[in-house]
Design an enzyme around this catalytic site. Structure first.
Site, short mmCIF file in Angstrom:
data_model
loop_
_atom_site.label_atom_id
_atom_site.label_comp_id
_atom_site.label_asym_id
_atom_site.label_seq_id
_atom_site.Cartn_x
_atom_site.Cartn_y
_atom_site.Cartn_z
N SER A 59 0.80 -1.24 0.00
CA SER A 59 0.00 0.00 0.00
C SER A 59 0.82 1.28 0.00
CB SER A 59 -0.95 0.01 1.21
OG SER A 59 -2.04 -0.85 0.97
N LYS A 62 0.20 3.86 -2.62
CA LYS A 62 -0.76 4.95 -2.52
C LYS A 62 -0.10 6.33 -2.39
CE LYS A 62 -4.46 2.08 -0.55
NZ LYS A 62 -3.85 0.81 -0.14
N SER A 119 -6.02 3.40 4.68
CA SER A 119 -5.42 2.70 3.55
C SER A 119 -6.46 1.98 2.71
CB SER A 119 -4.35 1.71 4.03
OG SER A 119 -3.54 1.29 2.95
#
Length: 386
Positions: A59, A62, A119
């Site tokens: 993640s 991102k 997230s």
């Protein structure tokens, strides 16, 4: 001149050419296989281990999604108050999610909070589709931006990092580059990354319900100087993070990849940050003094104004006495016309212990054209009239 583009180019150039310089007394012990620590304002690497090794980043992907979103906000392509529709594709995302329903609408700002704090993979895809029309188009933008930033060891397949594909990878150094680009050019990101917990409201045909976003970044509670940025975990990537911290005017970015668990990941971040804050000392010359105009020979004007290109920053991690930095201004006695606005007239150089540590260009603040025959006639007539 486009000052923002110039600043961005300067920041990126700094990342490209600066090398790691460790004090002889450096004693840093980390467990994770790939790490890097940089000072944010200069981009200087303070410490690194296997920082160009390509690895899955989960993640932490991102960070790029947020960077493109904030760039779209800057250009006016999107607004924080925009209604963002959750597609069937976005709502189908697994992993970390905020359980957006197909057809659910949230403001772009709420979606950003869902990405930053919790997230949310579903929120990431919804935002990507809102900005670019489709996740695929957005991923193409991500890869293009990576190329522009010089992230040579990075390739994206999705906008959230959920994929298990070998073609989705980055390295600690590249993550530091995009993290720096996001935080330096869009410091408003910290308005979201410092949030520990916040409620959002789901509104669907089934009714309204409250959902609590809780930060995945436990460093917010564990390390007092933490300001962000983004955690990540998958079975392929293991535990990753791009962490930011600020103390007494020093801003650091630490990237940790492939940690075996979250405790080791966070411990390594704190080790890196503690080391960085212990050795970093910054010399700053804001260059806000007014420069005297420079005489112009053969121009339609007698003088041309001068301006500094910007401030000067030097990061020292060797324990030097920065009070001994010498500043030397190099300017000619006059300039020959034409003098073009934005072109270099001279330079300020900085020296420490006799060695040059950097410089800042002095630019023409206006354009002075070369004088022609009629201009000289006007000058002569003006002289006699006076």
């Amino acid at each position: 001149m486009n000052s923002k583009k110039s600043l961005t180019a300067l920041l990126l150039a700094t990342v490209v050419w600066i090398t790691t310089v460790l004090p002889a007394s450096a004693n840093v012990s980390v467990t994770s296989p790939s790490v890097i620590l940089i000072e944010s304002s200069t981009g200087q690497v303070i410490y690194e281990v296997n920082s160009t090794e390509r690895r899955s980043l989960a993640s932490v992907t991102k960070v790029m999604t947020l960077l493109l979103t904030f760039e779209a906000l800057d250009t006016g392509k999107v607004k924080l108050t925009d209604d963002v529709l959750t597609s069937e594709h976005a709502s189908s995302m697994g992993g970390s999610q905020v359980f957006l329903a197909q057809g659910e609408v949230q403001s772009l700002e709420t979606m950003i909070k869902c990405i930053v704090i919790a997230s949310g993979n579903d929120a990431s895809v919804a935002v990507a589709e809102h900005v670019a029309g489709s996740e695929q188009a957005f991923v193409e933008m991500m890869n293009q931006k990576a190329l522009e930033l010089g992230m040579v060891d990075t390739h994206f397949v999705d906008c959230c990092g959920l994929t298990d594909s070998e073609d989705h990878y980055s390295c600690a150094r590249d993550i530091a580059i995009m993290s720096r680009e996001l935080t330096v050019n869009h410091p408003e990101i910290f308005n979201y990354t410092k949030i520990w917990m916040e409620d959002i409201t789901h509104v669907t045909p089934q009714g309204s319900s409250t959902f609590t976003l809780t930060s995945t970044n436990k460093l917010l509670k564990q390390y007092q100087y933490t300001t962000g940025l983004k955690t990540g975990f998958t079975s392929r990537a293991k535990y990753c993070i791009s962490a930011t911290a600020s103390k007494e005017g020093i801003d650091l970015i630490a990237v940790v990849m492939g940690a075996p668990d979250s405790k080791i990941r966070n411990a390594d971040v704190q080790t890196l940050m503690t080391y960085g804050f212990g050795v970093c000392n910054i010399y700053i010359d804001e260059n806000k003094d007014t420069l005297e105009p420079l005489k112009v020979e053969g121009g339609v004007e007698e003088t041309v104004p001068l301006i500094y290109e910007g401030e000067f920053r030097y990061l020292d991690i060797q324990g030097s006495n920065l009070e001994t930095v010498e500043r030397v201004t190099e300017l000619p006695e006059s300039a020959k016309a034409p003098a073009a606005e934005g072109s270099e007239a001279g330079r300020v150089r900085y020296y420490l212990n006799g060695a040059e540590i950097g410089s800042v260009p002095i630019l023409y603040g206006a354009t002075v054209e070369k004088a022609g025959f009629l201009d000289y006639v006007k000058k002569v007539c003006g002289f006699f009239l006076l």
